[in-house]
Design an enzyme around this catalytic site. Structure first.
Site, PDB file in Angstrom:
ATOM      1  CG  ASN A 117      -1.990  -1.053   1.143  1.00  0.00           C
ATOM      2  OD1 ASN A 117      -2.327  -1.529   0.045  1.00  0.00           O
ATOM      3  ND2 ASN A 117      -2.514  -1.455   2.283  1.00  0.00           N
ATOM      4  CE  LYS A 167       5.876   9.357  -3.830  1.00  0.00           C
ATOM      5  NZ  LYS A 167       5.443   9.254  -5.237  1.00  0.00           N
ATOM      6  CE  LYS A 194       1.660   0.181  -5.161  1.00  0.00           C
ATOM      7  NZ  LYS A 194       1.657   1.105  -4.010  1.00  0.00           N
ATOM      8  CB  THR A 195       4.209   3.491 -10.587  1.00  0.00           C
ATOM      9  OG1 THR A 195       3.050   2.654 -10.478  1.00  0.00           O
ATOM     10  CG2 THR A 195       4.340   3.967 -12.018  1.00  0.00           C
ATOM     11  CB  THR A 196       8.652   6.008  -8.478  1.00  0.00           C
ATOM     12  OG1 THR A 196       8.069   5.588  -7.274  1.00  0.00           O
ATOM     13  CG2 THR A 196       8.088   7.341  -8.871  1.00  0.00           C
ATOM     14  NE  ARG A 230      19.462   0.183 -11.890  1.00  0.00           N
ATOM     15  CZ  ARG A 230      19.398  -0.159 -10.603  1.00  0.00           C
ATOM     16  NH1 ARG A 230      19.021  -1.372 -10.265  1.00  0.00           N
ATOM     17  NH2 ARG A 230      19.716   0.701  -9.668  1.00  0.00           N
ATOM     18  CG  PHE A 274      -8.858   6.799 -12.580  1.00  0.00           C
ATOM     19  CD1 PHE A 274      -9.483   7.510 -11.565  1.00  0.00           C
ATOM     20  CD2 PHE A 274      -7.687   6.117 -12.297  1.00  0.00           C
ATOM     21  CE1 PHE A 274      -8.944   7.536 -10.298  1.00  0.00           C
ATOM     22  CE2 PHE A 274      -7.150   6.147 -11.029  1.00  0.00           C
ATOM     23  CZ  PHE A 274      -7.772   6.861 -10.033  1.00  0.00           C
ATOM     24  CD1 TRP A 319     -11.778   5.827  -8.907  1.00  0.00           C
ATOM     25  CD2 TRP A 319     -10.986   3.743  -9.097  1.00  0.00           C
ATOM     26  NE1 TRP A 319     -10.458   5.837  -8.569  1.00  0.00           N
ATOM     27  CE2 TRP A 319      -9.953   4.572  -8.681  1.00  0.00           C
ATOM     28  CE3 TRP A 319     -10.735   2.380  -9.290  1.00  0.00           C
ATOM     29  CZ2 TRP A 319      -8.663   4.089  -8.455  1.00  0.00           C
ATOM     30  CZ3 TRP A 319      -9.460   1.912  -9.063  1.00  0.00           C
ATOM     31  CH2 TRP A 319      -8.442   2.757  -8.652  1.00  0.00           C
ATOM     32  CD  GLU A 339      -0.649   1.301 -10.856  1.00  0.00           C
ATOM     33  OE1 GLU A 339      -0.968   0.559  -9.919  1.00  0.00           O
ATOM     34  OE2 GLU A 339       0.085   2.292 -10.729  1.00  0.00           O
TER      35      GLU A 339
HETATM   36  P1  ATP Z   1       4.166   6.045  -7.279  1.00  0.00           P
HETATM   37  O1  ATP Z   1       3.528   6.176  -8.641  1.00  0.00           O
HETATM   38  O2  ATP Z   1       4.317   7.367  -6.606  1.00  0.00           O
HETATM   39  O3  ATP Z   1       5.396   5.182  -7.274  1.00  0.00           O
HETATM   40  P2  ATP Z   1       2.640   3.781  -6.371  1.00  0.00           P
HETATM   41  O4  ATP Z   1       2.735   3.235  -7.740  1.00  0.00           O
HETATM   42  O5  ATP Z   1       3.334   3.037  -5.281  1.00  0.00           O
HETATM   43  O6  ATP Z   1       3.098   5.292  -6.352  1.00  0.00           O
HETATM   44  P3  ATP Z   1      -0.265   3.686  -6.588  1.00  0.00           P
HETATM   45  O7  ATP Z   1      -1.076   2.864  -5.669  1.00  0.00           O
HETATM   46  O8  ATP Z   1      -0.105   3.236  -7.993  1.00  0.00           O
HETATM   47  O9  ATP Z   1       1.152   3.936  -5.882  1.00  0.00           O
HETATM   48  O10 ATP Z   1      -0.854   5.138  -6.537  1.00  0.00           O
HETATM   49  C1  ATP Z   1      -0.532   6.107  -7.460  1.00  0.00           C
HETATM   50  C2  ATP Z   1      -0.679   7.514  -6.933  1.00  0.00           C
HETATM   51  O11 ATP Z   1      -1.144   7.562  -5.594  1.00  0.00           O
HETATM   52  C3  ATP Z   1       0.643   8.263  -6.904  1.00  0.00           C
HETATM   53  O12 ATP Z   1       0.374   9.597  -7.175  1.00  0.00           O
HETATM   54  C4  ATP Z   1       1.134   8.062  -5.497  1.00  0.00           C
HETATM   55  O13 ATP Z   1       1.987   9.096  -5.061  1.00  0.00           O
HETATM   56  C5  ATP Z   1      -0.142   8.047  -4.724  1.00  0.00           C
HETATM   57  N1  ATP Z   1      -0.023   7.118  -3.585  1.00  0.00           N
HETATM   58  C6  ATP Z   1       0.779   6.044  -3.472  1.00  0.00           C
HETATM   59  N2  ATP Z   1       0.628   5.429  -2.292  1.00  0.00           N
HETATM   60  C7  ATP Z   1      -0.311   6.141  -1.641  1.00  0.00           C
HETATM   61  C8  ATP Z   1      -0.924   6.022  -0.332  1.00  0.00           C
HETATM   62  N3  ATP Z   1      -0.564   5.055   0.502  1.00  0.00           N
HETATM   63  N4  ATP Z   1      -1.852   6.956   0.008  1.00  0.00           N
HETATM   64  C9  ATP Z   1      -2.214   7.926  -0.834  1.00  0.00           C
HETATM   65  N5  ATP Z   1      -1.682   8.098  -2.068  1.00  0.00           N
HETATM   66  C10 ATP Z   1      -0.738   7.212  -2.467  1.00  0.00           C
HETATM   67 MG    MG Z   2       1.454   2.764  -9.184  1.00  0.00          MG
END
Ligand code: ATP
Ligand code: MG
Length: 199
Positions: free
Chosen positions: A39, A41, A43-45, A53, A94, A96, A131
């Site tokens: 849960n 932040k 994963k995508t970064t 890389r 998106f 939803w 995702e």
């Molecule tokens: P990022 O894209 O920043 O690496 P993520 O891929 O881990 O995040 P996702 O669940 O895909 O997270 O959510 C995407 C968006 O929601 C991003 O803008 C991210 O910053 C934000 N986000 C990630 N985790 C959370 C959280 N725990 N609560 C609220 N917003 C979040």
């Molecule tokens: Mg993500």
């Protein structure tokens, strides 16, 4: 040499032999399956970091964005001119917001076809399925189809899967699983998502 220096040197020697031993044991070279889940932040970064890389060595990379295709994405904007990068984006964005199951399913199947093409191409060194976990959760994609495409992919190809609540069978198939743990997130304190940081 002081006692402290001697102790430090001994500790480092021990660490070095431990690391050398483990490096020597890691003999197998093949593409891997990585899952970035949880849960928190990042994963995508982390996935885009790995894309950068791989591109840095001139490898071909495919990125498939499920769900958030219509969102801005700084990494995609920065890298999309690289001829070695192929990005496929799910048309409806998106889920939803669209709230139309048939349209979402169709959009998902279309972009999955692009993913299948990448997963069958031995020239593609890295494939990111960003995702995709939600597609499985919503039932837009069948886990058996995904596992089959992953199992039949070229041996040198690495795949990164991102998203929360990764399917148990995906986790079972993974070589590396990193779970981003939410310790705190700014959003919960009312802070807005930030350009160039969150997207
Ligand atoms: P990022 O894209 O920043 O690496 P993520 O891929 O881990 O995040 P996702 O669940 O895909 O997270 O959510 C995407 C968006 O929601 C991003 O803008 C991210 O910053 C934000 N986000 C990630 N985790 C959370 C959280 N725990 N609560 C609220 N917003 C979040
Ligand atoms: Mg993500």
């Amino acid at each position: 040499m002081t006692d402290r220096d001697t102790r430090h040197r001994q500790a480092m020697q021990k660490l070095k032999s431990h690391v050398d031993e483990r490096v020597a044991k890691a003999r197998e070279q093949r593409g891997q399956l990585l899952v970035f889940t949880g849960n928190g932040k990042g994963k995508t970064t982390a996935a885009w970091g790995t894309v950068t890389r791989a591109l840095g060595y001139g490898y071909k990379v495919g990125v498939v964005q499920f769900i958030k295709g219509l969102w801005e994405c700084g990494e995609r904007s920065r890298l999309e001119d690289d001829p070695n990068l192929d990005v496929a984006i799910m048309a409806t964005g998106f889920t939803w917001e669209t709230q139309n199951r048939d349209a979402d399913t169709e959009a998902c199947r279309d972009v999955w076809a692009e993913a299948e093409r990448m997963l069958a191409d031995p020239d593609v060194y890295l494939v990111v399925l960003d995702e995709i976990t939600y597609m499985l959760k919503f039932g837009y994609l069948d886990i058996a189809d995904v596992l089959e495409a992953l199992a039949n992919r070229p041996a040198e190809q690495t795949v990164i899967v991102t998203g929360r609540n990764a399917h148990r069978h995906l986790l079972e198939a993974a070589d590396t699983i990193s779970e981003m743990q939410e310790v705190r997130h700014a959003f919960n304190a009312g802070l807005q998502a930030r350009r160039g940081i969150d997207y």
